[in-house]
Design a protein around this motif. Structure first.
Motif, mmCIF file in Angstrom:
data_model
loop_
_atom_site.group_PDB
_atom_site.id
_atom_site.type_symbol
_atom_site.label_atom_id
_atom_site.label_comp_id
_atom_site.label_asym_id
_atom_site.label_seq_id
_atom_site.Cartn_x
_atom_site.Cartn_y
_atom_site.Cartn_z
ATOM 1 N N GLU A 31 0.822 -1.225 0.000
ATOM 2 C CA GLU A 31 0.000 0.000 0.000
ATOM 3 C C GLU A 31 0.849 1.266 0.000
ATOM 4 O OE1 GLU A 31 -1.844 -2.050 3.266
ATOM 5 O OE2 GLU A 31 -1.238 -3.229 1.522
ATOM 6 N N GLY A 32 2.007 1.178 0.646
ATOM 7 C CA GLY A 32 2.894 2.324 0.636
ATOM 8 C C GLY A 32 2.556 3.400 1.635
ATOM 9 N N VAL A 33 3.286 4.501 1.554
ATOM 10 C CA VAL A 33 3.171 5.598 2.514
ATOM 11 C C VAL A 33 3.284 6.914 1.746
ATOM 12 C CG1 VAL A 33 4.205 6.647 4.573
ATOM 13 C CG2 VAL A 33 4.314 4.166 4.266
ATOM 14 N N ALA A 34 2.498 7.905 2.122
ATOM 15 C CA ALA A 34 2.563 9.213 1.467
ATOM 16 C C ALA A 34 3.872 9.923 1.808
ATOM 17 C CB ALA A 34 1.384 10.067 1.902
ATOM 18 N N ALA A 35 4.327 10.749 0.885
ATOM 19 C CA ALA A 35 5.586 11.471 1.060
ATOM 20 C C ALA A 35 5.596 12.248 2.371
ATOM 21 C CB ALA A 35 5.823 12.409 -0.117
ATOM 22 N N VAL A 62 11.829 2.178 -5.590
ATOM 23 C CA VAL A 62 10.493 2.533 -5.113
ATOM 24 C C VAL A 62 9.625 2.976 -6.291
ATOM 25 C CG1 VAL A 62 11.451 3.298 -2.897
ATOM 26 C CG2 VAL A 62 10.856 4.984 -4.622
ATOM 27 N N ARG A 63 8.341 2.841 -6.085
ATOM 28 C CA ARG A 63 7.338 3.262 -7.058
ATOM 29 C C ARG A 63 6.512 4.362 -6.421
ATOM 30 N NH1 ARG A 63 7.257 -1.340 -10.465
ATOM 31 N NH2 ARG A 63 9.179 -0.852 -11.557
ATOM 32 N N SER A 64 5.887 5.179 -7.239
ATOM 33 C CA SER A 64 4.985 6.172 -6.659
ATOM 34 C C SER A 64 3.696 6.240 -7.457
ATOM 35 C CB SER A 64 5.655 7.547 -6.630
ATOM 36 O OG SER A 64 5.859 8.004 -7.943
ATOM 37 N N ARG A 65 2.640 6.600 -6.755
ATOM 38 C CA ARG A 65 1.378 6.833 -7.431
ATOM 39 C C ARG A 65 0.733 8.042 -6.755
ATOM 40 N NH1 ARG A 65 0.192 2.939 -3.509
ATOM 41 N NH2 ARG A 65 -1.817 3.273 -2.471
ATOM 42 N N THR A 66 -0.066 8.755 -7.526
ATOM 43 C CA THR A 66 -0.700 9.951 -6.982
ATOM 44 C C THR A 66 -2.119 9.616 -6.559
ATOM 45 O OG1 THR A 66 0.651 11.349 -8.390
ATOM 46 C CG2 THR A 66 -1.367 12.311 -7.547
ATOM 47 N N GLU A 67 -2.487 10.052 -5.373
ATOM 48 C CA GLU A 67 -3.861 9.907 -4.895
ATOM 49 C C GLU A 67 -4.292 11.255 -4.357
ATOM 50 O OE1 GLU A 67 -4.652 6.711 -2.184
ATOM 51 O OE2 GLU A 67 -4.092 5.177 -3.640
ATOM 52 N N GLY A 68 -5.131 11.939 -5.145
ATOM 53 C CA GLY A 68 -5.512 13.289 -4.760
ATOM 54 C C GLY A 68 -4.273 14.152 -4.728
ATOM 55 N N ARG A 69 -4.084 14.851 -3.624
ATOM 56 C CA ARG A 69 -2.861 15.663 -3.575
ATOM 57 C C ARG A 69 -1.717 14.965 -2.853
ATOM 58 N NH1 ARG A 69 -5.086 20.667 0.138
ATOM 59 N NH2 ARG A 69 -6.379 19.392 1.463
ATOM 60 N N ILE A 72 2.003 8.744 -3.126
ATOM 61 C CA ILE A 72 2.232 7.600 -2.258
ATOM 62 C C ILE A 72 3.365 6.754 -2.801
ATOM 63 C CG2 ILE A 72 1.127 5.603 -1.193
ATOM 64 C CD1 ILE A 72 -1.214 7.216 -0.886
ATOM 65 N N TYR A 73 4.334 6.515 -1.966
ATOM 66 C CA TYR A 73 5.503 5.730 -2.349
ATOM 67 C C TYR A 73 5.426 4.334 -1.772
ATOM 68 C CZ TYR A 73 7.741 9.889 -4.226
ATOM 69 O OH TYR A 73 8.031 10.983 -4.985
ATOM 70 N N SER A 74 5.932 3.363 -2.549
ATOM 71 C CA SER A 74 5.993 1.991 -2.035
ATOM 72 C C SER A 74 7.257 1.309 -2.548
ATOM 73 C CB SER A 74 4.752 1.212 -2.485
ATOM 74 O OG SER A 74 4.618 1.274 -3.886
ATOM 75 N N ALA A 75 7.694 0.293 -1.811
ATOM 76 C CA ALA A 75 8.908 -0.434 -2.195
ATOM 77 C C ALA A 75 8.642 -1.267 -3.443
ATOM 78 C CB ALA A 75 9.338 -1.341 -1.049
ATOM 79 N N ASN A 76 9.627 -1.345 -4.298
ATOM 80 C CA ASN A 76 9.551 -2.245 -5.446
ATOM 81 C C ASN A 76 10.276 -3.542 -5.065
ATOM 82 O OD1 ASN A 76 9.692 -3.591 -7.837
ATOM 83 N ND2 ASN A 76 10.445 -1.860 -9.037
#
Lengths: 105, 105
Positions: A31-35, A62-69, A72-76
DNA sequence: TTAACATTTCTATAATATTGGAAATGTAGA
DNA sequence: TCTACATTTCCAATATTATAGAAATGTTAA
């Protein structure tokens, strides 16, 4: 894996702030964690955090995806496992009895 | 493992010449390889080789022993495994089904 | 649209790492 | 001891990396 790829990944991890970030993300799961949450947990100013996240992203760790503003980063995990496999490849001069199978996360 | 230890080890590996040396030693097995033979195989001048071997030694990733006038270097598999375990520690948010056991070399 | 917030880019400064020739050190055999 | 050889240390030039304030960018909700 090419050696250049491995060096970039290892260099990304070879820094206390980035290693902390990466381990936190490894432990956090998919699920990752926001910056912002990362910066808060680790006490890192935004500009510095962004600089380091960029290095980890560029290294493919790491990968990132945007959710709203939020970003969110997660380990690859796949890239982490490839790096480990690269380090231990053909180890122990073929004395296979000593080597357990490569981990997979 | 302390984070400082891991950073030193990762920094030691995060350089093309040193990564080549380390992988060669990992693949060579316990007996190891003499410094001169390493330099010859990898095309590294003596001073440069010595500089990098020192970094790997200091990081605990390689061991050395003297035999006559040769200095023989070998991979420290235990330290490599500890580093890998540190990276993957508590991974995947406890979703243990995804994680194979840690490798042991 | 406006205000509030999340994140990134810009920038300059400071610190650290890499390279390899030359010289020094250490070892072994004649 | 003398010579040859293996390895390390010294050194200076060059290149790369880390830091964080301030400004810019992008997003959401009212």
């Amino acid at each position: 894996m090419k050696i250049e790829t491995a060096v970039v990944a290892l260099a990304a991890l070879a820094q206390e702030t980035r290693l902390s970030i990466f381990r936190l993300l490894v432990q956090a799961g998919k699920e990752g964690v926001a910056a912002g949450a990362l910066g808060e947990k680790l006490g890192i100013p935004p500009a510095t955090l962004s600089f380091h996240l960029k290095a980890l992203s560029h290294a493919g760790l790491v990968r990132s995806r945007t959710e709203g503003r939020f970003v969110i980063y997660s380990a690859n995990y796949g890239e982490m496992d490839k790096l480990i496999a690269y380090l231990t490849e053909h180890c122990c001069a073929g004395d296979a009895g000593q080597c357990a199978p490569v981990r997979k996360c």
